[in-house]
Design a protein around this motif. Structure first.
Motif, PDB file in Angstrom:
ATOM      1  N   PRO A   1       0.817  -1.226   0.000  1.00 48.40           N
ATOM      2  CA  PRO A   1       0.000   0.000   0.000  1.00 48.40           C
ATOM      3  C   PRO A   1       0.847   1.272   0.000  1.00 48.40           C
ATOM      4  N   ALA A   2       1.968   1.242   0.710  1.00 46.80           N
ATOM      5  CA  ALA A   2       2.825   2.432   0.755  1.00 46.80           C
ATOM      6  C   ALA A   2       3.388   2.749  -0.627  1.00 46.80           C
ATOM      7  N   GLU A   3       3.766   1.712  -1.373  1.00 47.56           N
ATOM      8  CA  GLU A   3       4.297   1.926  -2.718  1.00 47.56           C
ATOM      9  C   GLU A   3       3.205   2.384  -3.686  1.00 47.56           C
ATOM     10  N   LEU A   4       2.001   1.851  -3.512  1.00 48.62           N
ATOM     11  CA  LEU A   4       0.887   2.291  -4.355  1.00 48.62           C
ATOM     12  C   LEU A   4       0.579   3.767  -4.112  1.00 48.62           C
ATOM     13  N   LYS A   5       0.627   4.172  -2.844  1.00 48.19           N
ATOM     14  CA  LYS A   5       0.382   5.578  -2.530  1.00 48.19           C
ATOM     15  C   LYS A   5       1.499   6.465  -3.084  1.00 48.19           C
TER      16      LYS A   5
ATOM     17  N   ILE B   1      -5.372  12.950  -6.404  1.00 40.18           N
ATOM     18  CA  ILE B   1      -4.575  13.009  -5.180  1.00 40.18           C
ATOM     19  C   ILE B   1      -5.132  11.975  -4.211  1.00 40.18           C
ATOM     20  N   LEU B   2      -4.348  11.668  -3.194  1.00 44.50           N
ATOM     21  CA  LEU B   2      -4.794  10.729  -2.174  1.00 44.50           C
ATOM     22  C   LEU B   2      -5.676  11.445  -1.163  1.00 44.50           C
TER      23      LEU B   2
ATOM     24  N   GLU C   1      -7.463   3.741   4.427  1.00 46.89           N
ATOM     25  CA  GLU C   1      -7.374   2.936   3.218  1.00 46.89           C
ATOM     26  C   GLU C   1      -7.020   3.824   2.024  1.00 46.89           C
ATOM     27  N   LEU C   2      -6.489   3.192   0.994  1.00 45.75           N
ATOM     28  CA  LEU C   2      -6.140   3.935  -0.212  1.00 45.75           C
ATOM     29  C   LEU C   2      -7.414   4.450  -0.868  1.00 45.75           C
TER      30      LEU C   2
ATOM     31  N   PRO D   1     -10.961   2.076  -4.182  1.00 40.69           N
ATOM     32  CA  PRO D   1     -11.024   0.931  -5.097  1.00 40.69           C
ATOM     33  C   PRO D   1     -11.373  -0.375  -4.398  1.00 40.69           C
ATOM     34  N   THR D   2     -12.203  -1.152  -5.060  1.00 43.64           N
ATOM     35  CA  THR D   2     -12.515  -2.507  -4.591  1.00 43.64           C
ATOM     36  C   THR D   2     -11.614  -3.527  -5.263  1.00 43.64           C
ATOM     37  N   LYS D   3     -10.869  -3.084  -6.282  1.00 43.60           N
ATOM     38  CA  LYS D   3      -9.926  -3.961  -6.962  1.00 43.60           C
ATOM     39  C   LYS D   3      -8.710  -3.141  -7.388  1.00 43.60           C
ATOM     40  N   VAL D   4      -7.531  -3.689  -7.092  1.00 41.38           N
ATOM     41  CA  VAL D   4      -6.283  -3.046  -7.491  1.00 41.38           C
ATOM     42  C   VAL D   4      -5.414  -4.077  -8.193  1.00 41.38           C
TER      43      VAL D   4
END
Length: 212
Positions: free
Chosen positions: A12-16, A43-44, A50-51, A161-164
Motif C-alpha cells: 500500500p505504501a508503494e501504491l500511494k 490526489i490521495l 485505506e487507499l 477501489p474494490t480492486k487493485v
C-alpha cells in the motif's frame, strides 16, 4: 493487465507513492454508449486509512462516464522505458519495456458541491506548494469568489477501489550483473536514458538485495 508473481505490486505504501509522484491519471468507463476515457489529476485522500483517490471531472464528463452507475477504472502510470537487449550479455536475448503502473477500479462516490470545492482547493494546494510563490485557490478574495463561481462546472469524486491490479516490472527476473548493466545505460546519455526509470529500478533492487 496481465500479472505474474515476479512483478506484482501490492505494498500500500508503494501504491500511494506511485499516486503521489504521478498524479495525472486516465479514467476509463464502459458505458451504455461504449468505452469512454478521460484524463484528470488525482490526489490521495489522506483523511482515510485505506487507499482512496480524490479528483474531479469537468461537466459533462460525469454524464459521459455515467459516474456512480458502474465501475470506473483509474490508471496511474509511473516512469517507464525501453530496455535494449544490447545492454546485457545474454545470447540469444530480446528487448523489453520496464514500467510501473496501477489499475484502481470501483464505483466512485460523487461529492456534494461543498465537498467538491474542498477537493478543488486541495488539488490546487497540492500542486502549488511546489512553487516559490504558491497561488492558492483562496489566496485572494477575488480568486476565492471566482473559484466559487466556476466550481459548478465540475463534479468531485472519491474512488475507494474494490480492486487493485498493479505491476512494477524492473528486471527483477534478471541476475545482478544484468540489472547493473541496465541501470548504467539508464544513467547515461543515450536515447533511452531515463533518470525516473533509473530511480525506480534502484528502489526495487536496493530492497531486494537488502532482503537476501
Amino acid at each position: 493487465m496481465r500479472q505474474n508473481p515476479s512483478f506484482t505490486l501490492t505494498d500500500p505504501a508503494e501504491l500511494k507513492r506511485l499516486v503521489r509522484e504521478n498524479p495525472w491519471a486516465t479514467f476509463v468507463s464502459h458505458t451504455a454508449e461504449g468505452l469512454v476515457a478521460s484524463h484528470y489529476p488525482v490526489i490521495l485522500d489522506d483523511t482515510r486509512d485505506e487507499l482512496s483517490l480524490l479528483s474531479h471531472v469537468g461537466r459533462p464528463d460525469e454524464q459521459l462516464h455515467e459516474l456512480g452507475r458502474h465501475e470506473l477504472l483509474v490508471i496511474v502510470q509511473g516512469p517507464h522505458g525501453y530496455i535494449s537487449s544490447s545492454w546485457y550479455d545474454e545470447n540469444p536475448a530480446v528487448p523489453t519495456w520496464n514500467f510501473i503502473a496501477a489499475h484502481f477500479s470501483g464505483v466512485p462516490e460523487l461529492l456534494s458541491p461543498e465537498e467538491n470545492l474542498d477537493v478543488l482547493e486541495r488539488l490546487v494546494d497540492h500542486f502549488e506548494r511546489e512553487l516559490p510563490s504558491p497561488r492558492r485557490m483562496r489566496g485572494t478574495l477575488q480568486d476565492s469568489a471566482y473559484a466559487d463561481r466556476i466550481s459548478s462546472g465540475t463534479v468531485g469524486l472519491r474512488l475507494t477501489p474494490t480492486k487493485v491490479v498493479a505491476k512494477q516490472k524492473m528486471s527483477q527476473n534478471r541476475p545482478d550483473h544484468i540489472v547493473d548493466a541496465i541501470m548504467t545505460e539508464l544513467a547515461g546519455d543515450g536515447p533511452y536514458a531515463s533518470a525516473g526509470l533509473l530511480r525506480e529500478m534502484q528502489l526495487v533492487h536496493e530492497r531486494r538485495r537488502a532482503a537476501r
